[in-house]
Design an enzyme around this catalytic site. Sequence first.
Site, PDB file in Angstrom:
ATOM      1  N   GLU A 120      43.639  31.194  33.404  1.00 21.08           N
ATOM      2  CA  GLU A 120      43.563  32.059  34.582  1.00 21.08           C
ATOM      3  C   GLU A 120      42.128  32.127  35.115  1.00 21.08           C
ATOM      4  OE1 GLU A 120      46.989  34.606  35.313  1.00 21.08           O
ATOM      5  OE2 GLU A 120      46.276  35.643  33.496  1.00 21.08           O
ATOM      6  N   GLU A 140      52.054  33.088  28.595  1.00 19.70           N
ATOM      7  CA  GLU A 140      52.514  34.478  28.655  1.00 19.70           C
ATOM      8  C   GLU A 140      54.029  34.612  28.534  1.00 19.70           C
ATOM      9  OE1 GLU A 140      48.388  34.568  30.228  1.00 19.70           O
ATOM     10  OE2 GLU A 140      50.105  33.205  30.407  1.00 19.70           O
TER      11      GLU A 140
END
Length: 266
Positions: A120, A140
């Site tokens: 990210e 995730e």
Amino acid sequence: MGGETEHLGVERVGATLVLTLNRPEAKNALSLPMLVGLYDGWLAADADDDIRSVVLTGAGGAFCAGMDLKALAGDGMGDQYRDRLKADPDLHWKAMLRHHRPRKPVIAAVEGHCVAGGTEILQGTDIRVAGESATFGLYEVRRGLFPIGGSTVRLARQIPRTHALEMLLTGRPYPAAEAARIGLIGHVVPDGTALAKALEIAEAVNANGPLAVEAVKASVYDTAAMTEADGLAHELEHGWPVFDTADAKEGARAFAEKRPAVFRRA
């Protein structure tokens, strides 16, 4: 030096500020001191006119293994870090380049793990280099979580949507060669040389007119979501002022005189 904490190293290499994620025992998983240092590092780079680029890397053969929720609680890390987060609840997002875009070009030098929060943060950088054994991925969903650091918005704008959705929905790891093939990174280099390659690119950026470099970066990002017609009109707002600078005149003189330009950010 501005931004340095127990989990973030800060070093000047010529006109480049090198920020090093420094929790090698935890594959540089994000902690509160690391995030505070990162945010302060971005601000310090933009505030110093002698800094023309930033390189982000990790210590100990890893880039970043994502969030460390226990470390983010700040236990044993000093009140100053918890107080900073209380004063600015968005600080961690700005540190991860979700809510903040540095004015200076940011080059990522990746070795080893660059997963979850690491991938990210990567999406907030401008130019990306990785060692051939580096691993990327957004894990995730494998844990029933959501990649809330911006990936569901940014990733499909940076790589083809089919690849973005596969990365987001499978949560599988991506080796460096595949990450380069789909456009997530730009260079794959021998292990242990990502930082050297990033600094080489930074030196090439630093040799250029800083006002021009920053205006070009701003234009690319500001026009990304515009129609082509709107983007072309907006580009002139960034571009025309550059031509009126002393640096632009110096660039033309240096070319005519067959010598390196000496840019003064003026």
